[in-house]
Design a protein around this motif. Structure first.
Motif, PDB file in Angstrom:
ATOM      1  N   ASN A   1       0.818  -1.280   0.051  1.00  0.00           N
ATOM      2  CA  ASN A   1       0.156  -0.002   0.097  1.00  0.00           C
ATOM      3  C   ASN A   1       0.614   1.027  -0.051  1.00  0.00           C
ATOM      4  O   ASN A   1       0.293   2.365   0.273  1.00  0.00           O
ATOM      5  CB  ASN A   1      -0.919  -0.106   1.135  1.00  0.00           C
ATOM      6  CG  ASN A   1      -0.142  -0.023   2.446  1.00  0.00           C
ATOM      7  OD1 ASN A   1       0.963   0.120   2.567  1.00  0.00           O
ATOM      8  ND2 ASN A   1      -1.092   0.050   3.619  1.00  0.00           N
ATOM      9  N   GLY A   2       2.314   1.025   0.100  1.00  0.00           N
ATOM     10  CA  GLY A   2       3.163   2.243  -0.201  1.00  0.00           C
ATOM     11  C   GLY A   2       3.446   2.644   1.254  1.00  0.00           C
ATOM     12  O   GLY A   2       4.380   3.748   1.167  1.00  0.00           O
ATOM     13  N   GLN A   3       3.054   2.059   2.335  1.00  0.00           N
ATOM     14  CA  GLN A   3       3.445   2.667   3.629  1.00  0.00           C
ATOM     15  C   GLN A   3       5.060   1.997   3.983  1.00  0.00           C
ATOM     16  O   GLN A   3       5.211   0.490   3.379  1.00  0.00           O
ATOM     17  CB  GLN A   3       2.357   2.127   4.573  1.00  0.00           C
ATOM     18  CG  GLN A   3       2.457   2.773   6.057  1.00  0.00           C
ATOM     19  CD  GLN A   3       2.396   4.003   6.134  1.00  0.00           C
ATOM     20  OE1 GLN A   3       3.147   5.064   6.336  1.00  0.00           O
ATOM     21  NE2 GLN A   3       1.135   4.636   6.140  1.00  0.00           N
ATOM     22  N   LEU A   4       5.714   2.768   4.686  1.00  0.00           N
ATOM     23  CA  LEU A   4       6.863   1.965   5.393  1.00  0.00           C
ATOM     24  C   LEU A   4       6.626   0.824   5.994  1.00  0.00           C
ATOM     25  O   LEU A   4       6.051   1.007   7.034  1.00  0.00           O
ATOM     26  CB  LEU A   4       7.797   3.272   5.857  1.00  0.00           C
ATOM     27  CG  LEU A   4       8.984   2.630   6.397  1.00  0.00           C
ATOM     28  CD1 LEU A   4       9.983   2.301   5.096  1.00  0.00           C
ATOM     29  CD2 LEU A   4       9.720   3.792   7.313  1.00  0.00           C
ATOM     30  N   PHE A   5       7.343  -0.167   5.579  1.00  0.00           N
ATOM     31  CA  PHE A   5       7.421  -1.464   6.612  1.00  0.00           C
ATOM     32  C   PHE A   5       8.686  -1.417   7.433  1.00  0.00           C
ATOM     33  O   PHE A   5       8.186  -1.398   8.753  1.00  0.00           O
ATOM     34  CB  PHE A   5       7.221  -2.786   5.735  1.00  0.00           C
ATOM     35  CG  PHE A   5       7.541  -3.932   6.502  1.00  0.00           C
ATOM     36  CD1 PHE A   5       6.884  -4.221   7.565  1.00  0.00           C
ATOM     37  CD2 PHE A   5       8.509  -4.733   6.077  1.00  0.00           C
ATOM     38  CE1 PHE A   5       7.044  -5.408   8.326  1.00  0.00           C
ATOM     39  CE2 PHE A   5       8.840  -5.667   6.884  1.00  0.00           C
ATOM     40  CZ  PHE A   5       8.024  -6.182   8.160  1.00  0.00           C
ATOM     41  N   LYS A   6       9.844  -1.386   7.029  1.00  0.00           N
ATOM     42  CA  LYS A   6      10.972  -1.347   7.912  1.00  0.00           C
ATOM     43  C   LYS A   6      12.195  -0.517   7.158  1.00  0.00           C
ATOM     44  O   LYS A   6      12.203  -0.309   6.192  1.00  0.00           O
ATOM     45  CB  LYS A   6      11.283  -2.885   7.982  1.00  0.00           C
ATOM     46  CG  LYS A   6      12.068  -3.504   6.813  1.00  0.00           C
ATOM     47  CD  LYS A   6      12.349  -5.097   7.294  1.00  0.00           C
ATOM     48  CE  LYS A   6      12.926  -5.597   5.969  1.00  0.00           C
ATOM     49  NZ  LYS A   6      13.395  -7.030   6.417  1.00  0.00           N
ATOM     50  N   LYS A   7      12.949   0.024   8.280  1.00  0.00           N
ATOM     51  CA  LYS A   7      14.052   0.637   7.752  1.00  0.00           C
ATOM     52  C   LYS A   7      15.388   0.073   8.557  1.00  0.00           C
ATOM     53  O   LYS A   7      15.104  -0.104   9.875  1.00  0.00           O
ATOM     54  CB  LYS A   7      13.705   2.191   7.577  1.00  0.00           C
ATOM     55  CG  LYS A   7      13.682   2.855   8.977  1.00  0.00           C
ATOM     56  CD  LYS A   7      13.503   4.265   8.541  1.00  0.00           C
ATOM     57  CE  LYS A   7      13.144   4.823  10.120  1.00  0.00           C
ATOM     58  NZ  LYS A   7      12.987   6.451   9.969  1.00  0.00           N
ATOM     59  N   GLY A   8      16.576   0.252   7.869  1.00  0.00           N
ATOM     60  CA  GLY A   8      17.691   0.072   8.859  1.00  0.00           C
ATOM     61  C   GLY A   8      18.896   0.095   8.051  1.00  0.00           C
ATOM     62  O   GLY A   8      18.880   0.629   6.694  1.00  0.00           O
ATOM     63  N   ILE A   9      19.935  -0.445   8.452  1.00  0.00           N
ATOM     64  CA  ILE A   9      21.355  -0.309   7.641  1.00  0.00           C
ATOM     65  C   ILE A   9      21.898  -1.587   7.647  1.00  0.00           C
ATOM     66  O   ILE A   9      21.719  -2.457   8.524  1.00  0.00           O
ATOM     67  CB  ILE A   9      22.309   0.742   8.469  1.00  0.00           C
ATOM     68  CG1 ILE A   9      22.208   0.721  10.116  1.00  0.00           C
ATOM     69  CG2 ILE A   9      21.893   2.434   8.306  1.00  0.00           C
ATOM     70  CD1 ILE A   9      23.228   1.681  10.919  1.00  0.00           C
ATOM     71  N   GLN A  10      22.863  -1.879   6.685  1.00  0.00           N
ATOM     72  CA  GLN A  10      23.527  -3.248   6.499  1.00  0.00           C
ATOM     73  C   GLN A  10      24.582  -2.740   5.771  1.00  0.00           C
ATOM     74  O   GLN A  10      24.978  -1.726   5.122  1.00  0.00           O
ATOM     75  CB  GLN A  10      22.647  -3.962   5.639  1.00  0.00           C
ATOM     76  CG  GLN A  10      22.458  -3.304   4.017  1.00  0.00           C
ATOM     77  CD  GLN A  10      21.618  -4.318   3.272  1.00  0.00           C
ATOM     78  OE1 GLN A  10      20.547  -4.972   3.788  1.00  0.00           O
ATOM     79  NE2 GLN A  10      21.961  -4.330   1.935  1.00  0.00           N
ATOM     80  N   LYS A  11      25.809  -3.734   6.086  1.00  0.00           N
ATOM     81  CA  LYS A  11      26.966  -3.716   5.652  1.00  0.00           C
ATOM     82  C   LYS A  11      26.995  -4.135   3.986  1.00  0.00           C
ATOM     83  O   LYS A  11      26.069  -4.465   3.566  1.00  0.00           O
ATOM     84  CB  LYS A  11      27.868  -4.552   6.202  1.00  0.00           C
ATOM     85  CG  LYS A  11      28.370  -4.202   7.750  1.00  0.00           C
ATOM     86  CD  LYS A  11      29.195  -4.879   8.324  1.00  0.00           C
ATOM     87  CE  LYS A  11      29.146  -4.534   9.760  1.00  0.00           C
ATOM     88  NZ  LYS A  11      30.129  -3.411   9.939  1.00  0.00           N
ATOM     89  N   LYS A  12      28.037  -3.753   3.333  1.00  0.00           N
ATOM     90  CA  LYS A  12      28.080  -3.912   1.977  1.00  0.00           C
ATOM     91  C   LYS A  12      27.901  -5.564   1.590  1.00  0.00           C
ATOM     92  O   LYS A  12      27.506  -5.721   0.419  1.00  0.00           O
ATOM     93  CB  LYS A  12      29.559  -3.590   1.378  1.00  0.00           C
ATOM     94  CG  LYS A  12      29.618  -2.033   1.369  1.00  0.00           C
ATOM     95  CD  LYS A  12      28.588  -1.198   0.579  1.00  0.00           C
ATOM     96  CE  LYS A  12      28.919   0.107   0.879  1.00  0.00           C
ATOM     97  NZ  LYS A  12      27.693   1.001   0.025  1.00  0.00           N
ATOM     98  N   ASN A  13      28.186  -6.278   2.479  1.00  0.00           N
ATOM     99  CA  ASN A  13      27.955  -7.845   2.230  1.00  0.00           C
ATOM    100  C   ASN A  13      26.448  -8.222   2.470  1.00  0.00           C
ATOM    101  O   ASN A  13      26.229  -9.346   2.447  1.00  0.00           O
ATOM    102  CB  ASN A  13      28.786  -8.585   3.023  1.00  0.00           C
ATOM    103  CG  ASN A  13      28.892  -8.593   4.419  1.00  0.00           C
ATOM    104  OD1 ASN A  13      28.040  -7.881   5.016  1.00  0.00           O
ATOM    105  ND2 ASN A  13      29.877  -9.124   5.331  1.00  0.00           N
ATOM    106  N   GLY A  14      25.633  -7.148   2.844  1.00  0.00           N
ATOM    107  CA  GLY A  14      24.275  -7.473   3.399  1.00  0.00           C
ATOM    108  C   GLY A  14      23.893  -7.834   4.647  1.00  0.00           C
ATOM    109  O   GLY A  14      22.782  -8.063   4.831  1.00  0.00           O
ATOM    110  N   LYS A  15      24.998  -7.921   5.433  1.00  0.00           N
ATOM    111  CA  LYS A  15      24.566  -8.048   6.938  1.00  0.00           C
ATOM    112  C   LYS A  15      24.138  -6.836   7.478  1.00  0.00           C
ATOM    113  O   LYS A  15      24.564  -5.846   7.783  1.00  0.00           O
ATOM    114  CB  LYS A  15      26.040  -8.626   7.644  1.00  0.00           C
ATOM    115  CG  LYS A  15      26.886  -9.753   6.995  1.00  0.00           C
ATOM    116  CD  LYS A  15      25.896 -10.924   7.100  1.00  0.00           C
ATOM    117  CE  LYS A  15      26.921 -12.272   6.421  1.00  0.00           C
ATOM    118  NZ  LYS A  15      25.989 -13.309   6.618  1.00  0.00           N
TER     119      LYS A  15
END
Length: 274
Positions: A60-74
């Motif tokens: 529906n366009g609403q934000l579900f989650k947000k965060g940060i990750q390393k270049k390897n995806g961790k």
């Protein structure tokens, strides 16, 4: 039993003990799409020099989650999860430990934003599109790592405390301590050199009788006061962990049990003396 209000008073300080770099100036943005059940769900990625900021959205366009990750995806740092109507309902603190992302602490919130001690439902989200995004616990973590300041004078001592208010070990004789790396032998960012690092050890209030008078009404065996002096000015990175431990003769021949909560804190030391 309902947890005391102490957690709410120090929640922001607790979150700040972990990396949260999402406010850094972005270098570029790379939109991506995440496909599930023939639906295209939008995933937005902001790429930085050492990490990426990632945003996932409901259909529906609403934000579900947000965060940060390393270049390897961790994943690492603070991740926030929202319901479909936009309310923050879960906060997760990730650390990359020896190459693997692991949950360090997690907080569950109701629709009003109040912390829930335990969530009885399997999930408060309608996240059929994110069915694989679950963690193996539903209890809020009330463990605290509290730093009195993050800016010090050159002759000033860093003062902090750690409180295991959600102990994981069932043993009656479990207790806590804090271990931090000495400045000349700091932990790697994923604690992979843990066995080589020289440590400063701080014991809980059952042993540390000097600090008992300052902290009344706490469970002494789970409460540890710690500190540090820096002998040079500039930005410092303090890394360490809270250790819950128990010793004795347990099942399967195990004679000791431990549980760790990691922390990392940036400290700035001014080149001044009071």
């Amino acid at each position: 039993m309902k947890k005391p209000i102490l957690f709410l008073l120090f929640a922001l300080s607790a979150f700040s003990s972990c990396k949260d770099l999402s406010t850094e100036k972005q270098s570029n943005e790379v939109p991506e799409y995440y496909a599930d059940n023939s639906k295209q769900l939008y995933k937005r990625k902001l790429k930085f020099k050492e990490y990426d900021s990632v945003f996932y959205y409901y259909d529906n366009g609403q934000l579900f989650k947000k965060g940060i990750q390393k270049k390897n995806g961790k994943r690492f740092g603070i991740w926030k999860l929202h319901s479909k109507n936009g309310n923050i309902r879960e906060i997760r603190e990730w650390f990359v430990i020896k190459g693997h992302s692991r949950i360090n602490r997690a907080w569950f919130l109701d629709e009003k934003g109040d912390t829930l001690a335990w969530r009885h439902q399997d999930s408060i989200f309608d996240q059929k599109e994110f069915v694989h995004d679950t963690i193996g616990e539903r209890a809020t973590c009330y463990d605290l790592i509290y730093f009195r300041k993050d800016t010090l004078e050159l002759d000033e001592s860093l003062k902090a405390y750690a409180y295991f208010r959600s102990p994981l070990l069932d043993e009656q004789d479990s207790q806590a301590m804090v271990l931090i790396a000495k400045s000349k032998t700091n932990f790697n960012d994923d604690f992979s050199n843990e066995k080589e690092v020289e440590l400063d050890t701080f014991y809980n209030l059952t042993i540390d009788t000097i600090n008992q008078k300052w902290f009344r009404g706490v469970e002494k065996k789970y409460f540890t006061v710690f500190g540090y002096y820096f002998d040079t000015p500039g930005e410092k990175l303090l890394r360490g962990y809270m250790l819950e431990y128990a010793t004795g003769e347990f099942e399967d021949g195990i004679d000791s049990l431990t549980s760790k909560k990691y922390f990392e804190k940036k400290i700035f030391v001014r080149d001044t003396i009071k």
